[in-house]
Motif scaffolding. Structure first.
Motif, short mmCIF file in Angstrom:
data_model
loop_
_atom_site.label_atom_id
_atom_site.label_comp_id
_atom_site.label_asym_id
_atom_site.label_seq_id
_atom_site.Cartn_x
_atom_site.Cartn_y
_atom_site.Cartn_z
N SER A 40 1.05 -1.29 -0.20
CA SER A 40 -0.06 -0.03 0.05
C SER A 40 1.07 1.02 0.10
O SER A 40 2.06 1.35 0.35
CB SER A 40 -1.03 -0.30 1.12
N GLU A 41 0.14 2.23 -0.26
CA GLU A 41 1.27 3.22 -0.53
C GLU A 41 1.03 3.73 0.75
O GLU A 41 2.46 4.78 1.23
CB GLU A 41 0.28 4.57 -1.55
N VAL A 42 0.06 4.20 1.37
CA VAL A 42 0.01 4.30 3.05
C VAL A 42 1.02 3.91 3.43
O VAL A 42 1.66 4.94 4.01
CB VAL A 42 -0.94 4.01 3.57
N GLU A 43 1.28 2.71 3.52
CA GLU A 43 2.41 2.08 4.54
C GLU A 43 3.92 2.25 3.66
O GLU A 43 4.62 3.22 4.90
CB GLU A 43 2.44 0.92 3.58
N PHE A 44 4.05 2.80 2.31
CA PHE A 44 5.31 3.15 1.82
C PHE A 44 5.44 4.83 2.48
O PHE A 44 6.97 4.53 2.69
CB PHE A 44 5.21 2.79 0.46
N LYS A 45 4.56 5.26 2.43
CA LYS A 45 4.69 6.03 2.73
C LYS A 45 5.44 7.26 3.89
O LYS A 45 5.73 7.65 4.59
CB LYS A 45 3.24 7.62 3.16
N ARG A 46 4.67 5.78 5.08
CA ARG A 46 5.46 5.59 6.40
C ARG A 46 6.34 5.40 6.42
O ARG A 46 7.13 6.10 7.22
CB ARG A 46 4.01 4.99 7.42
N PHE A 47 7.10 4.77 6.19
CA PHE A 47 8.07 3.83 6.14
C PHE A 47 9.17 5.68 5.11
O PHE A 47 10.47 5.20 5.94
CB PHE A 47 9.13 3.15 5.50
N LEU A 48 9.33 5.75 4.63
CA LEU A 48 9.60 7.43 4.71
C LEU A 48 9.53 8.12 4.58
O LEU A 48 10.78 8.78 5.12
CB LEU A 48 8.90 7.81 3.18
N GLU A 49 8.74 8.78 5.62
CA GLU A 49 8.65 9.42 6.68
C GLU A 49 9.00 8.87 8.27
O GLU A 49 10.29 9.72 8.67
CB GLU A 49 7.01 9.71 7.98
N ILE A 50 9.63 7.67 8.63
CA ILE A 50 10.49 7.12 9.08
C ILE A 50 12.34 7.24 8.96
O ILE A 50 12.71 8.49 9.81
CB ILE A 50 10.79 5.88 9.55
N ALA A 51 12.31 7.34 7.20
CA ALA A 51 13.53 7.63 6.65
C ALA A 51 13.56 9.01 7.27
O ALA A 51 14.69 9.14 7.41
CB ALA A 51 13.62 7.25 5.51
N LEU A 52 12.88 10.35 7.23
CA LEU A 52 12.90 11.47 7.11
C LEU A 52 12.95 11.63 8.30
O LEU A 52 14.05 12.42 8.61
CB LEU A 52 11.88 11.88 6.68
N GLY A 53 12.92 10.99 9.56
CA GLY A 53 13.03 11.86 10.78
C GLY A 53 14.45 10.68 11.12
O GLY A 53 15.15 11.77 11.76
N SER A 54 15.27 10.22 10.95
CA SER A 54 16.55 9.17 10.65
C SER A 54 17.20 10.13 10.26
O SER A 54 18.37 11.02 10.86
CB SER A 54 16.59 7.91 10.42
#
Length: 118
Positions: free
Chosen positions: A58-72
């Motif tokens: 899902s795009e929603v899950e993909f976006k969530r992992f991108l947000e985690i990467a951005l936080g890192s």
């Protein structure tokens, strides 16, 4: 499923990891379990979360992992500022990786916005 190896943000994330490892090697040995450990784990988190997000359907899950990467990514930037402020590494030594971080942040944000708007 997406091939994470084709994403420029993943490739740039790998380059950030390499640069962070080079920089962290310049830190004093007493920082082995402090800043050095923290900054290398945060760096590894960026391409790892991008890759993991690519495995999601899902795009929603993909976006969530991108947000985690951005936080890192923000975490690394903060740690580099701390390292510079403590004069453990010169500002000049951090310039290359800081420009990679800024580029990566823009690319991740752009992809997140693209997903939001689709």
């Amino acid at each position: 499923m997406r091939d994470f190896r084709k994403f420029e943000i993943w490739k740039n994330g790998i380059e950030i990891v390499k640069q962070i490892y080079k920089l962290s090697g310049k830190l004093p040995s007493e920082e082995k379990f402090g800043l050095r450990s923290q900054i290398t784990r945060a760096a590894i988190s960026i391409p790892s979360n991008i890759a993991e997000g690519c495995s999601r359907n899902s795009e929603v899950e993909f976006k969530r992992f991108l947000e985690i990467a951005l936080g890192s990514l923000f975490e690394i930037e903060t740690q580099l500022i701390i390292i510079s402020e403590l004069e453990l590494i010169s500002v000049q030594d951090t310039e290359t990786v800081m420009s990679l971080i800024q580029k990566e942040g823009k690319m991740i944000n752009s992809l997140i916005n693209k997903i939001k708007n689709s």
